[in-house]
Design an enzyme around this catalytic site. Structure first.
Site, PDB file in Angstrom:
ATOM      1  N   HIS A  97       0.858  -1.237   0.129  1.00 22.21           N
ATOM      2  CA  HIS A  97       0.158   0.103  -0.240  1.00 22.21           C
ATOM      3  C   HIS A  97       0.763   1.398   0.097  1.00 22.21           C
ATOM      4  O   HIS A  97       0.669   2.037  -0.720  1.00 22.21           O
ATOM      5  CB  HIS A  97      -0.878  -0.122   1.297  1.00 22.21           C
ATOM      6  CG  HIS A  97      -1.743  -0.995   1.484  1.00 22.21           C
ATOM      7  ND1 HIS A  97      -2.800  -1.373   0.813  1.00 22.21           N
ATOM      8  CD2 HIS A  97      -1.641  -2.237   2.220  1.00 22.21           C
ATOM      9  CE1 HIS A  97      -3.297  -2.476   1.383  1.00 22.21           C
ATOM     10  NE2 HIS A  97      -2.848  -2.921   2.020  1.00 22.21           N
TER      11      HIS A  97
HETATM   12  C1  BDR Z   1      -3.136   0.665   5.292  1.00 21.27           C
HETATM   13  O1  BDR Z   1      -3.143  -0.058   6.797  1.00 21.27           O
HETATM   14  C2  BDR Z   1      -1.746  -0.513   7.121  1.00 21.27           C
HETATM   15  O2  BDR Z   1      -1.996  -1.728   7.719  1.00 21.27           O
HETATM   16  C3  BDR Z   1      -1.165  -0.464   5.907  1.00 21.27           C
HETATM   17  O3  BDR Z   1       0.272   0.235   6.646  1.00 21.27           O
HETATM   18  C4  BDR Z   1      -1.408   0.769   5.099  1.00 21.27           C
HETATM   19  O4  BDR Z   1      -0.947   1.970   5.709  1.00 21.27           O
HETATM   20  C5  BDR Z   1      -3.771  -0.207   4.239  1.00 21.27           C
HETATM   21  O5  BDR Z   1      -5.139  -0.247   4.739  1.00 21.27           O
END
Ligand code: BDR
Ligand code: CA
Length: 312
Positions: A242
């Protein structure tokens, strides 16, 4: 000239890769500081993890600040089920020895925006928006000085990952997200719609591992760790990476495409709390407040990431 950024983060393996990508790109990005926030794991771990990552990159000179330890209005929700107990599970790295800065992360954001010329500092939130919203509430004079906010959070077509309706970063602190989305600062949003397309497939991770450095080894170990959870959940060939999308967008915006639309945050409903209500189809007259990304050149993204990690 390199663009000045503050990375606001809750590492998290994907946050860690984002930090590494930024530190590997000094011609494009000058990291003024890193502010940690509670999110994937509590603040005591996210500030520690941010320092571990800086040390891994050989950048003990980067200033790391601890920010807010809980969301504005609700109890903290964490994500150890994805990231492990430490937030950086997958490889044992040494405890950091570089100091945590004494100043509060929110004060650092405020001071930096007051000191630097207007429109020269970009905020890069990779976790819940608590630090940014607290800075905006405490010092509204800094809001018009922010050049841009490029953040990871939300979803439209992919809807949610922590609840059926909400993405984790927005869900953890929707009141903070509402402040940020209503702030009037130019916003670029990397939702799940994009991040679910940059999958850690075997060939991509093996190309990173083949770099052979300690940084590349750590990245491969981290992705091996968290992808087990996501592959089971989504049934894909790999897991989404992400947060590095935020940094990749700053380095090469041409990798991404999206729409300038209205995005509102649901804060009231028990069922859909933290939902990003994105007017992708333009069915309302609500004011456009966000560049909401929808697509990405995933191979181009991994080419960039691999080339940059090889520099560290
Ligand atoms: C986001 O949530 C976290 O678990 C990850 O680091 C990312 O920023 C994805 O939904
Ligand atoms: Ca994160």
């Amino acid at each position: 000239m390199a663009r000045k950024i503050i990375i606001d983060t809750d590492p998290g393996q994907d946050d860690a890769v984002a930090i590494l990508l930024a530190l590997a790109s000094p011609e494009a990005l000058e990291v003024l500081g890193i502010t940690a926030v509670a999110g994937n794991v509590p603040l005591s771990l996210t500030q520690r993890n941010a320092r571990i990552v800086c040390e891994l990159a050989g950048r003990r000179d980067i200033r790391v600040f601890a920010g807010c330890e809980k969301p504005l209005a609700h109890a903290l929700v964490t994500a150890e089920h994805v990231h492990g107990k430490t937030g950086l599970d997958g490889i044992d790295l040494p405890e950091p020895t570089m100091p945590l800065q004494e100043m509060h992360g929110v004060d650092f954001i405020i001071e930096t925006l007051r000191t630097e010329p207007a429109d020269t500092v970009t905020l890069c939130p990779l976790g819940p928006l608590t630090n940014i919203a607290t800075a905006f509430r405490t010092a509204p004079d800094i809001i018009p000085k922010v050049q841009e906010i490029v953040l990871m959070g939300g979803a439209y077509f992919e809807v949610g990952n922590i609840t059926p309706a909400a993405e984790f970063n927005i869900y953890v602190d929707p009141e903070a997200a509402e402040i940020v989305f209503k702030s009037g600062v130019p916003l670029t949003v990397m939702p799940l719609d994009v991040t679910h397309k940059v999958l850690t497939t075997r060939p991509r991770i093996e190309a990173i591992r083949a770099i052979g450095s300690s940084v590349a080894h750590a990245v491969a170990q981290w992705t091996d760790f968290f992808e087990r959870f996501d592959m089971e959940k989504y049934g894909h060939d790999g897991a989404p990476l992400h947060d590095p999308c935020v940094i990749a967008h700053l380095i090469n915006p041409g990798l991404f495409s999206g729409r300038h639309i209205n995005v509102e945050i649901e804060t009231m409903s028990e069922l859909t709390r933290g939902m990003t209500v994105a007017d992708w189809w333009g069915v309302t007259k609500r004011p456009k407040n966000a560049h909401f990304m929808g697509d990405v050149d995933a191979d181009g993204f991994y080419d960039l990431l691999t080339e940059r990690l090889a520099r560290l």
